[in-house]
Every structure is written in C-alpha cells, then in structure tokens.
Scaffold this active site. Structure first.
Site, PDB file in Angstrom:
ATOM      1  N   PHE A  64      -0.171   6.369  11.001  1.00 46.59           N
ATOM      2  CA  PHE A  64      -0.906   5.349  10.463  1.00 46.59           C
ATOM      3  C   PHE A  64      -0.403   4.874   9.480  1.00 46.59           C
ATOM      4  CE2 PHE A  64      -4.073   7.571  13.809  1.00 46.59           C
ATOM      5  CZ  PHE A  64      -4.257   5.945  14.621  1.00 46.59           C
ATOM      6  N   GLU A  65      -0.643   5.438   8.159  1.00 43.67           N
ATOM      7  CA  GLU A  65       0.129   4.572   7.084  1.00 43.67           C
ATOM      8  C   GLU A  65       0.659   6.672   5.998  1.00 43.67           C
ATOM      9  OE1 GLU A  65      -1.836   1.341   4.092  1.00 43.67           O
ATOM     10  OE2 GLU A  65      -2.614   3.767   3.910  1.00 43.67           O
ATOM     11  N   GLN A  66       2.101   6.152   5.650  1.00 47.04           N
ATOM     12  CA  GLN A  66       2.361   7.389   5.139  1.00 47.04           C
ATOM     13  C   GLN A  66       3.279   6.774   4.774  1.00 47.04           C
ATOM     14  OE1 GLN A  66       5.726   9.853   6.680  1.00 47.04           O
ATOM     15  NE2 GLN A  66       4.464   9.383   8.884  1.00 47.04           N
TER      16      GLN A  66
ATOM     17  N   ARG B 298       0.708  -0.843  -0.432  1.00 47.27           N
ATOM     18  CA  ARG B 298      -0.353   0.246   0.013  1.00 47.27           C
ATOM     19  C   ARG B 298       1.175   0.979   0.335  1.00 47.27           C
ATOM     20  NH1 ARG B 298      -5.126   0.378   0.444  1.00 47.27           N
ATOM     21  NH2 ARG B 298      -5.223   2.403   1.803  1.00 47.27           N
TER      22      ARG B 298
END
Length: 537
Positions: free
Chosen positions: A365-367, A344
């Site tokens: 969280f999501e980088q 991702r």
C-alpha cells in the site's frame, strides 16, 4: 552495420512494444508495481537507447496501492496512427488463483513526451492489450481472454473488437480469433498488415523457460488465422545452453531502408540454479520476410547474443559510476512503489532526499522506498543517512530489493530502550514465504547521534553489507548473503508468477505511525567487472 551485444535494454525491461515514427524508434516496457507506469526509451539507431518518459505519472491515470507484487502495469503497446501516439496497458489488481482482475486502458498524446491523456477504460476480460490502426482508418483492440472455468490452463485465446476513438469505447461484435498452438498460454498479441495479410504475433509457453513468439496470419482480420510453418519464430525452449533464455513476447519494426527487426523479452540466467537476477530484459533480433510471405528470425528461432544493427553502441555510460544527488529532484533512474501521492513518501530538500517513514518494507500500500534497477551482475552501492529512531519500529537504510518475499535491508534502527543500532533484515531465511523469523545478523550498537555511511557490494551471487561512522573506515557487517534470490525464480511465485527484477535503493519505515523522516545525502551505484561473468564484454 555493426554487431551489438544483447540485451539492448539491460535489467528489468520486459514485454517490449517497439514503434518507429520517421527516423525515431521507441520501445515501451512493463513496469508492474513500480511508479510511474511504463518506461519509454528512444533511439535513432536501434543500438543506443535513452529513457525519455514514463507516461503514467498521475493519480487519474494510475493508482496501484494494494496491487500485489508483480501486478500493476502489464504489457503496454505503443502505436502511432499518423496523428498521435496511443498507449494501451493493463492494471492488474489480482493475478493469483483462478481469477485475474485485469483492467485495460487507453491513453494518447500529441508527442511522445506528452501531455498524455487521462485513461479511456476499454475492458477487463483479459490482459496484454494492443491497438491496431488499419489502413482504412479503423482501430482494433486485441487482448488475450481469461476464462476461470478452463482447467488447468485458463488462457482462452485472442479476442478482437473494434475501438471507436470518437465514442472512446469498444464497439460492435467481438470474436475469439486465435487459440494458439499446443505450447498453450497464448497472450501478448500484436497485429500487423502486409501484402494483404493480417499477421498476429503472440507470446506462448508462459514467461519462463518455455517462452516463445508465435506467428499466425489471415487474409481477413476476423480470421481464420493460420499458424506459421515453424510455429514459433523465436524461442530458446529447445536450447537450454543458449545465452539468452526465457525469450518471447515480441514486437516487429521495420527500418526506413526496409530491414526488419524483432524485439523480445529475454532473461540471462546465472549459476546452477539458473536464476535471472536482472529480471526480464529487452533484446533484439534481425528478421526477414521470406518468399512465402512469412517472417523468419535470422539464424533463428534460437535468439542470438549478438545482432547486426544500424548503429554502434557506446557502453561508456553503462559502465560509468552514477553518483546521484538530489538538487534537481529525483533522477529519472529512480522509481518507487505503487502510490501516485509522492508527497507522502519523499521530498527533495536542500540537495538531499528525505524519506517519510510509512509502512514496513514489503507493504502493498504505502511504503517509502526509492530505488533504481540493478543492470549489472556485479556492482557497489552506498549512501549516507541521517536518522534518529526512538525504538525498533522505526528503521531506515539501504536495500537490495526484489519484492516483499525477497530483499536484504541494512537499517539504522534502535533497541526498545532507545539505543541506536544497525540491523540487517533479510527474507533469505524464510524464502519463499517472505517472513522475517530472525534478523539477518546480530545488531551492532552505534552512537545515538551522527550520520552513518551504508554500503553493499554484489559480486555475482554474493552480497556483503558494510558501514562507516563519522567518516571512519568501512566495516563489514553480517554474513555474505545469496544475492541470486533477488530474482524472478525466487520471487515468491517462482518463474511463472514473478515478473520484475532486482532493484537497489533507499527506504524508511515508521511503524509507530509518526512519519519519522530519514535524510540521505546521496546515492552511488558503481558497476563492477566480474571476470567470471560470461555476459561481461
């Protein structure tokens, strides 16, 4: 035997746990929010080390999405029971305030490179766990105890409980066996047995300039434990001008010929503000057993910059330029933040690195941020990026990064009208709050098509960005920034709450949620000799 300069693992490599199996030495170190979890280095001579595995590499073992800065994997302990390797670690979900959510796990493997098992949950009563294999075959789990009712210091001592490997759980009674000394903040326990004595090595004084290694012993594993006559066998707390500061959290190893060494974390502050840009590193000291059956650090307790080791270190690779291409995937020097779902955030295609725009830089969280450790006080870095943003919410480029509170970021982005531009994002103006009240410089318009070369130069406390278009001359952009804020002392929580180190790497964000990709041709990290650096050999 030859003199070797400390640290033996430069850059962010804290909380070392050392192990010898036959003629092989291994050191496991903390990785905090960086993925995969735990670094294990290998050596044959204690002087030359090579990163061989990061064992916590899949979602079933570790998922740190949402873990705040300097949380995640704390203080691993690596051991061997004659049959298999054991690794215990903490995944910290919260560290600030009165409460700490710290979950302790155990994994094992038949070989150091794996396969490593799924985790066995142990407990959540504290952090810094270790596993001790007694000579009668029993295994003991040791960790510090956190008590949110104790004020102002919440460290309640070292707790012991038996671990049953067949049942895969802690069993029997547990006991608080050691409360430490008046230095307080007792943590980081390791147990050993020698000549009928149980030795308990702990860390005290916090992780800043009062840090220390404290030793105690008992004839019974349940105690009572008597503290070493020196109290602290290693510390720089009373030596403010020593080259190695913040020294503590250690572990002991013995060579085949009976020599004893203590590995420990340390920091090398620079400048009048005493900032450790390279974070907490791993150093080693020669030690010996006295006639009184106590361990002493040679020339201690202040740590030495130089130590006599069996091997002679070859620094050729350390000073060599590293130009990373991506034909064979991501090089082992790189890590990313928190997530086990790498598909991702990045992929390696046709020899290039493709970052998938996700959340903003600094997200917990999501980088999409892929970076390597800064291990020199002065260096150059560069890359070439192909990125076509449509507005200001899409940006990608080159970053010098410590945490969400402290970073510099040269980005290819666009104005709201779609005109592509270069913009520096900096947290310097709002340190230690981590905001971006203003850009780090005025935007520079660039053509809407074409690759862009991005570079930065760090020389001790200064950082300067530059860029180039279509193979043309490089042009400086923005002011000279203060590189020293990329340090534990400026990590948003000051020295007792920021635990990692400076990284440099590549990032991509798409705050529109459309997952726009940025493609990077290569990444170069080039060490530079700084004549003002007292650590530069």
């Amino acid at each position: 035997m030859a003199l070797t300069r400390n640290p033996i693992l430069p850059g962010f490599n804290p909380d070392p746990s050392i192990l010898r199996v036959d003629d092989d030495y291994y050191i496991a170190t903390s990785t905090f929010e960086w993925y995969p979890g735990v670094q294990i280095h290998h050596s044959k001579d204690l002087a030359n080390w090579d990163l061989i595995v990061r064992p916590l590499s899949r979602k079933s073992q570790l998922d740190m999405r949402g873990d705040p800065d300097s949380c995640g994997v704390w203080a691993p302990c690596l051991t061997h029971d004659g049959d298999k390797f054991w690794l215990v670690y903490t995944d910290v979900k919260r560290k600030d305030g009165s409460f700490k959510d710290a979950h302790n796990y155990i994994v094992h493997a038949p070989a150091i490179t794996g396969p490593w098992s799924d985790p066995i949950y142990a407990n959540s009563s504290g952090f810094d766990p270790s596993l001790f294999h007694d000579d009668d075959g029993r295994k003991w789990f040791v960790n510090m105890l956190w008590d949110h009712r104790r004020r102002p210091l919440l460290f309640a001592g070292i707790v012991l409980q038996e671990f049953d490997p067949k049942a895969e759980k802690l069993v029997g009674p547990k006991k608080n066996v050691y409360q430490g000394t008046d230095l307080e903040l007792v943590e980081g326990p390791h147990l050993y047995k020698r000549n009928g004595w149980y030795y308990l090595l702990t860390a005290e004084g916090g992780t800043a300039y009062e840090h220390a290694c404290t030793l105690a012993r008992s004839r019974d594993i349940w105690g009572p434990f008597e503290t070493h006559p020196q109290k602290h066998i290693l510390t720089a707390k009373d030596a403010p001008f020593a080259a190695l500061q913040r020294s503590g959290h250690g572990d002991i190893v013995e060579t085949p010929d009976g020599k004893v060494y203590l590995v420990h974390l340390t920091g090398r502050p620079t400048g009048q503000n005493r900032r450790c840009v390279l974070g907490r590193e791993t150093a080693i000291q020669e030690a010996y057993w006295g006639d009184d059956d106590w361990l002493y650090v040679k020339n201690g307790p202040v740590p030495s910059l130089f130590v006599s080791l069996p091997g002679t270190r070859d620094d050729t690779a350390y000073w060599a330029e590293q130009k990373y291409s991506f034909e064979n995937g991501l090089h082992k020097d790189f890590q990313w933040l928190r997530t086990p779902e790498t598909d991702r955030i990045f992929s390696c295609e046709e020899g290039k690195l493709s970052l998938i725009g996700r959340e903003a830089i600094g997200s917990w969280f999501e980088q999409a941020l892929v970076a390597r450790r800064q291990v020199h006080f002065s260096y150059d870095a560069e890359t070439v990026v192909d990125f076509s943003p449509s507005d200001e919410r899409q940006f990608a480029g080159l970053t010098a990064y410590y945490c969400r509170f402290n970073f510099y970021y040269l980005t290819v982005t666009a104005h709201s009208d779609g005109q592509r531009e270069l913009l520096i994002m900096s947290s310097e103006v709002s340190w230690p709050d981590g905001g971006l009240e203003a850009p780090g410089s005025e935007a520079v318009q660039i053509p809407n098509e074409g690759k862009v070369k991005l570079a930065l130069a760090v020389r001790g406390p200064s950082l300067q960005f530059s860029y180039g278009l279509d193979g043309g001359e490089m042009t400086k952009i923005g002011p000279v920034f203060d590189a020293s804020i990329l340090s534990d002392e400026c990590g948003g929580h000051q020295a007792h709450g920021s635990f990692t180190g400076a990284f440099v790497g590549l990032a991509c964000s798409d705050l529109n949620g459309t997952a726009l990709r940025a493609t990077f041709d290569y990444f170069t990290y080039r060490p530079a000799h700084d004549p003002t650096d007292r650590y530069d050999p």
